[in-house]
Design a protein around this motif. Structure first.
Motif, short mmCIF file in Angstrom:
data_model
loop_
_atom_site.label_atom_id
_atom_site.label_comp_id
_atom_site.label_asym_id
_atom_site.label_seq_id
_atom_site.Cartn_x
_atom_site.Cartn_y
_atom_site.Cartn_z
N ASP A 23 0.81 -1.21 0.00
CA ASP A 23 0.00 0.00 0.00
C ASP A 23 0.85 1.27 0.00
OD1 ASP A 23 1.00 -0.15 2.56
OD2 ASP A 23 -0.94 0.07 3.56
N GLY A 24 2.16 1.09 -0.12
CA GLY A 24 3.06 2.24 -0.13
C GLY A 24 4.26 1.98 -1.02
N VAL A 25 4.95 3.07 -1.33
CA VAL A 25 6.16 2.99 -2.15
C VAL A 25 7.31 3.62 -1.38
CG1 VAL A 25 7.26 3.68 -4.31
CG2 VAL A 25 4.82 3.17 -4.29
N VAL A 26 8.37 2.85 -1.19
CA VAL A 26 9.58 3.38 -0.58
C VAL A 26 10.35 4.09 -1.68
CG1 VAL A 26 11.72 2.83 0.64
CG2 VAL A 26 9.63 1.49 1.10
N ASP A 27 10.61 5.37 -1.48
CA ASP A 27 11.28 6.21 -2.48
C ASP A 27 12.78 5.91 -2.48
OD1 ASP A 27 12.26 8.30 -4.07
OD2 ASP A 27 10.78 9.71 -3.28
N LEU A 28 13.29 5.47 -3.62
CA LEU A 28 14.72 5.18 -3.77
C LEU A 28 15.46 6.31 -4.50
CD1 LEU A 28 14.51 1.41 -4.83
CD2 LEU A 28 14.77 2.35 -2.53
N GLY A 29 14.76 7.41 -4.75
CA GLY A 29 15.31 8.49 -5.56
C GLY A 29 16.51 9.20 -4.97
N ASP A 30 16.70 9.09 -3.64
CA ASP A 30 17.89 9.72 -3.05
C ASP A 30 19.16 8.96 -3.37
OD1 ASP A 30 16.28 11.63 -1.93
OD2 ASP A 30 16.14 10.66 0.02
N ARG A 31 19.02 7.67 -3.66
CA ARG A 31 20.19 6.83 -3.95
C ARG A 31 20.35 6.50 -5.43
NH1 ARG A 31 21.75 3.87 0.87
NH2 ARG A 31 21.44 5.43 2.48
N SER A 55 13.99 -0.45 6.18
CA SER A 55 13.91 0.68 7.12
C SER A 55 13.50 1.92 6.33
CB SER A 55 15.25 0.90 7.81
OG SER A 55 16.26 1.13 6.84
N PRO A 56 12.23 1.92 5.88
CA PRO A 56 11.79 2.99 4.99
C PRO A 56 11.90 4.37 5.64
CG PRO A 56 9.93 1.65 5.72
CD PRO A 56 11.17 1.02 6.24
N GLY A 57 12.56 5.25 4.91
CA GLY A 57 12.67 6.64 5.37
C GLY A 57 11.55 7.47 4.79
N ARG A 58 11.38 7.36 3.50
CA ARG A 58 10.34 8.15 2.85
C ARG A 58 9.40 7.21 2.11
NH1 ARG A 58 12.05 13.02 -0.91
NH2 ARG A 58 13.32 11.36 -1.73
N VAL A 59 8.22 7.04 2.66
CA VAL A 59 7.22 6.17 2.06
C VAL A 59 6.07 7.04 1.57
CG1 VAL A 59 5.59 4.29 2.43
CG2 VAL A 59 7.81 4.24 3.56
N HIS A 60 5.70 6.84 0.31
CA HIS A 60 4.54 7.52 -0.26
C HIS A 60 3.38 6.54 -0.27
CE1 HIS A 60 7.02 10.82 -1.87
NE2 HIS A 60 7.89 9.88 -2.19
N PRO A 61 2.20 6.94 0.22
CA PRO A 61 1.05 6.05 0.07
C PRO A 61 0.81 5.78 -1.41
CG PRO A 61 0.56 7.87 1.58
CD PRO A 61 1.88 8.18 0.93
N LEU A 62 0.54 4.55 -1.75
CA LEU A 62 0.34 4.17 -3.14
C LEU A 62 -0.79 4.98 -3.77
CD1 LEU A 62 1.48 2.25 -5.28
CD2 LEU A 62 -0.18 0.56 -4.54
N SER A 63 -1.77 5.32 -2.98
CA SER A 63 -2.91 6.08 -3.49
C SER A 63 -2.55 7.52 -3.85
CB SER A 63 -4.04 6.09 -2.45
OG SER A 63 -3.60 6.72 -1.26
N GLN A 64 -1.36 7.99 -3.46
CA GLN A 64 -0.97 9.37 -3.71
C GLN A 64 0.13 9.52 -4.76
OE1 GLN A 64 -0.18 11.36 0.00
NE2 GLN A 64 -2.13 10.74 0.87
N VAL A 65 0.44 8.44 -5.46
CA VAL A 65 1.43 8.50 -6.54
C VAL A 65 0.82 7.90 -7.80
CG1 VAL A 65 3.39 8.35 -4.96
CG2 VAL A 65 2.50 6.26 -6.01
N THR A 66 1.45 8.20 -8.92
CA THR A 66 1.06 7.59 -10.19
C THR A 66 2.14 6.61 -10.59
OG1 THR A 66 -0.07 9.62 -10.87
CG2 THR A 66 0.52 8.06 -12.62
#
Length: 189
Positions: A23-31, A55-66
Motif C-alpha cells: 500500500d506504499g512505495v519506498v522512495d529510492l530516488g535519493d540513492r 527501514s523505509p525513510g520516505r514512504v509515499h502512500p500508493l494512493s498518492q502516486v502515479t
C-alpha cells in the motif's frame, strides 16, 4: 522486491520499491537516479534497495502516486517468440489475411531465439492512455511476460543465463494489426 517507477503529485519521477503491505512505495530516488541506475549497480545496489525497503525513510502512500512503467526507459526492447502456440497463431494470422496461404513456422525458429525489435521509446505505464495512430484501423494487445536483463554479457552459456536476469514484469504488447499485416509481407520481422 517489487520495483516500481512512480511520479509524485509534484511531478517528480523516482524509482521505488513497494512496501510489504503493497500500500506504499519506498522512495529510492535519493540513492538512484532511475531504474536503469539501480539495475546497473548490480548486487550492491540491490542490497542498498533492500536496506531502504526494510527501514523505509520516505514512504509515499500508493494512493498518492502515479505508477509508471517499472522500467520506463529500457535501453532495448526485444519481443521474443518463445512459445510454439504463439508462433502458430502468427502463422494462422498470416494465412487468414491472405498474405501467405502456405505459411508455416520457419525451421530456424526451432534452432535459435527469434525476436523483433520493439520501440523502446514507446513504453507506457499502468493506466496510461494508449493513443491509436491515425493510420491504425485496429489496435491489438497481447499479454506477455518481460524478462529484464541486468548483468551484461555475450555468448552466455545456458547454465549461466539466470545470472544475467534482473527480474520479470508483466508487459502488454500493443500493435496496430493492419500495419503489422503489411510488414509481415517482408518476412518475420
Amino acid at each position: 522486491m517489487k520495483f516500481v517507477t512512480f511520479k509524485t503529485d509534484a511531478g517528480r519521477t523516482s524509482p521505488g520499491v513497494l512496501t510489504d503491505s503493497l500500500d506504499g512505495v519506498v522512495d529510492l530516488g535519493d540513492r538512484f537516479r532511475d531504474m536503469l541506475s539501480l539495475i546497473d549497480g548490480g548486487a550492491p545496489a540491490l542490497a542498498q534497495a533492500e536496506a531502504l525497503r526494510r527501514s523505509p525513510g520516505r514512504v509515499h502512500p500508493l494512493s498518492q502516486v502515479t505508477l509508471l512503467a517499472p522500467l520506463p526507459n529500457p535501453r532495448r526492447l526485444r519481443d521474443c517468440s518463445v512459445f510454439e502456440e504463439h508462433m502458430q497463431g502468427g502463422v494462422n494470422f498470416v494465412r487468414k489475411m491472405g498474405i501467405d496461404p502456405n505459411a508455416k513456422i520457419p525451421d530456424v525458429w526451432y534452432q535459435k531465439p527469434i525476436y523483433y525489435k520493439g520501440n523502446h521509446l514507446s513504453v507506457a505505464g499502468p493506466e496510461a492512455e494508449i493513443v491509436r495512430p491515425c493510420y491504425g484501423e485496429k489496435l491489438d494487445y497481447e499479454l506477455e511476460i518481460a524478462c529484464i536483463t541486468g548483468k551484461r554479457g555475450t555468448t552466455i552459456p545456458r547454465e549461466q543465463a539466470h545470472e544475467h536476469i534482473f527480474g520479470y514484469t508483466i508487459f502488454n504488447d500493443v500493435s496496430v494489426r493492419n500495419t503489422a499485416a503489411g510488414e509481415l509481407q517482408g518476412g518475420w520481422a
